[in-house]
Design a protein around this motif. Sequence first.
Motif, PDB file in Angstrom:
ATOM      1  N   HIS A 264       1.176   5.061   0.817  1.00 26.89           N
ATOM      2  CA  HIS A 264       0.501   6.029   1.680  1.00 26.89           C
ATOM      3  C   HIS A 264       0.331   7.369   0.978  1.00 26.89           C
ATOM      4  O   HIS A 264       1.211   7.811   0.240  1.00 26.89           O
ATOM      5  CB  HIS A 264       1.292   6.258   2.975  1.00 26.89           C
ATOM      6  CG  HIS A 264       1.455   5.042   3.804  1.00 26.89           C
ATOM      7  ND1 HIS A 264       0.395   4.352   4.351  1.00 26.89           N
ATOM      8  CD2 HIS A 264       2.558   4.379   4.209  1.00 26.89           C
ATOM      9  CE1 HIS A 264       0.844   3.326   5.042  1.00 26.89           C
ATOM     10  NE2 HIS A 264       2.156   3.313   4.966  1.00 26.89           N
TER      11      HIS A 264
ATOM     12  N   GLU B 175       7.124   5.502   5.922  1.00 26.95           N
ATOM     13  CA  GLU B 175       6.272   6.693   5.777  1.00 26.95           C
ATOM     14  C   GLU B 175       5.612   6.749   4.409  1.00 26.95           C
ATOM     15  O   GLU B 175       4.520   7.277   4.264  1.00 26.95           O
ATOM     16  CB  GLU B 175       7.093   7.951   6.026  1.00 26.95           C
ATOM     17  CG  GLU B 175       7.502   8.109   7.471  1.00 26.95           C
ATOM     18  CD  GLU B 175       8.268   9.400   7.718  1.00 26.95           C
ATOM     19  OE1 GLU B 175       8.033  10.391   7.000  1.00 26.95           O
ATOM     20  OE2 GLU B 175       9.093   9.411   8.639  1.00 26.95           O
TER      21      GLU B 175
ATOM     22  N   GLU C 145      -0.364  10.591   5.543  1.00 32.30           N
ATOM     23  CA  GLU C 145      -1.258   9.542   6.047  1.00 32.30           C
ATOM     24  C   GLU C 145      -0.607   8.709   7.148  1.00 32.30           C
ATOM     25  O   GLU C 145      -1.257   8.345   8.128  1.00 32.30           O
ATOM     26  CB  GLU C 145      -1.686   8.626   4.889  1.00 32.30           C
ATOM     27  CG  GLU C 145      -2.615   7.505   5.298  1.00 32.30           C
ATOM     28  CD  GLU C 145      -3.004   6.602   4.136  1.00 32.30           C
ATOM     29  OE1 GLU C 145      -3.950   5.840   4.300  1.00 32.30           O
ATOM     30  OE2 GLU C 145      -2.365   6.667   3.066  1.00 32.30           O
ATOM     31  N   ALA C 146       0.666   8.392   6.998  1.00 33.66           N
ATOM     32  CA  ALA C 146       1.356   7.541   7.976  1.00 33.66           C
ATOM     33  C   ALA C 146       2.272   8.404   8.835  1.00 33.66           C
ATOM     34  O   ALA C 146       3.479   8.411   8.677  1.00 33.66           O
ATOM     35  CB  ALA C 146       2.138   6.454   7.251  1.00 33.66           C
TER      36      ALA C 146
ATOM     37  N   GLU D 185       5.215   3.915   2.195  1.00 37.39           N
ATOM     38  CA  GLU D 185       4.495   2.701   1.806  1.00 37.39           C
ATOM     39  C   GLU D 185       4.612   1.621   2.870  1.00 37.39           C
ATOM     40  O   GLU D 185       5.430   1.696   3.778  1.00 37.39           O
ATOM     41  CB  GLU D 185       5.013   2.177   0.473  1.00 37.39           C
ATOM     42  CG  GLU D 185       6.414   1.624   0.530  1.00 37.39           C
ATOM     43  CD  GLU D 185       6.892   1.082  -0.805  1.00 37.39           C
ATOM     44  OE1 GLU D 185       6.046   0.670  -1.623  1.00 37.39           O
ATOM     45  OE2 GLU D 185       8.097   1.069  -1.024  1.00 37.39           O
TER      46      GLU D 185
ATOM     47  N   LYS E 255       0.855  -1.177   0.000  1.00 36.73           N
ATOM     48  CA  LYS E 255       0.000   0.000   0.000  1.00 36.73           C
ATOM     49  C   LYS E 255       0.894   1.231   0.000  1.00 36.73           C
ATOM     50  O   LYS E 255       1.815   1.343   0.806  1.00 36.73           O
ATOM     51  CB  LYS E 255      -0.897   0.011   1.239  1.00 36.73           C
ATOM     52  CG  LYS E 255      -1.775   1.241   1.309  1.00 36.73           C
ATOM     53  CD  LYS E 255      -2.570   1.295   2.591  1.00 36.73           C
ATOM     54  CE  LYS E 255      -3.373   2.599   2.589  1.00 36.73           C
ATOM     55  NZ  LYS E 255      -3.797   2.992   3.894  1.00 36.73           N
TER      56      LYS E 255
ATOM     57  N   CYS F 232       7.000  -1.347   7.369  1.00 39.00           N
ATOM     58  CA  CYS F 232       6.187  -0.132   7.437  1.00 39.00           C
ATOM     59  C   CYS F 232       7.087   1.078   7.266  1.00 39.00           C
ATOM     60  O   CYS F 232       8.040   1.264   8.022  1.00 39.00           O
ATOM     61  CB  CYS F 232       5.480  -0.090   8.793  1.00 39.00           C
ATOM     62  SG  CYS F 232       4.659   1.471   9.157  1.00 39.00           S
TER      63      CYS F 232
ATOM     64  N   CYS G  45       1.967   2.487  10.589  1.00 34.86           N
ATOM     65  CA  CYS G  45       1.058   1.916   9.590  1.00 34.86           C
ATOM     66  C   CYS G  45      -0.146   1.282  10.264  1.00 34.86           C
ATOM     67  O   CYS G  45      -0.010   0.548  11.241  1.00 34.86           O
ATOM     68  CB  CYS G  45       1.781   0.867   8.763  1.00 34.86           C
ATOM     69  SG  CYS G  45       3.151   1.524   7.785  1.00 34.86           S
TER      70      CYS G  45
END
Length: 113
Positions: free
Chosen positions: A29, A63, A33-34, A65, A27, A61, A38
């Motif tokens: 981000h 920042e 968002e992060a 993705e 995913k 995890c 995550c």
Amino acid sequence: MAQKRFLAFLVAMGIIVTLGDAYCWGKIHKPGEAKDGCMINGKLYPFGHIERTEDCYQCNCGEGEMECCSLFHIPVAYDKKKCKVVFNKKRCDYDVVQKNDPSKMCSVYSRVG
């Protein structure tokens, strides 16, 4: 000649499929968002390597993705008439047990992940 190439292709694909041992997903981000880590299925995990999530995934995890791969392999070839599949969350894997006596394991011929 074409048959030999096709056979070589099938052998190569069989090797590739055999070597793929986990279901993975990622995913990307959205910016900002992060902030603190995550979010995976409602739980916040810190940045860095996550050895095992509550849902049996191993993740990285960042920042920007998040990438995760399953720790389990799904049984696909077993005696479906006599046996059933049960997820063992403690081991993060599926057990294949006899329907009439779940204390007895069944043989599994192949798994996918």
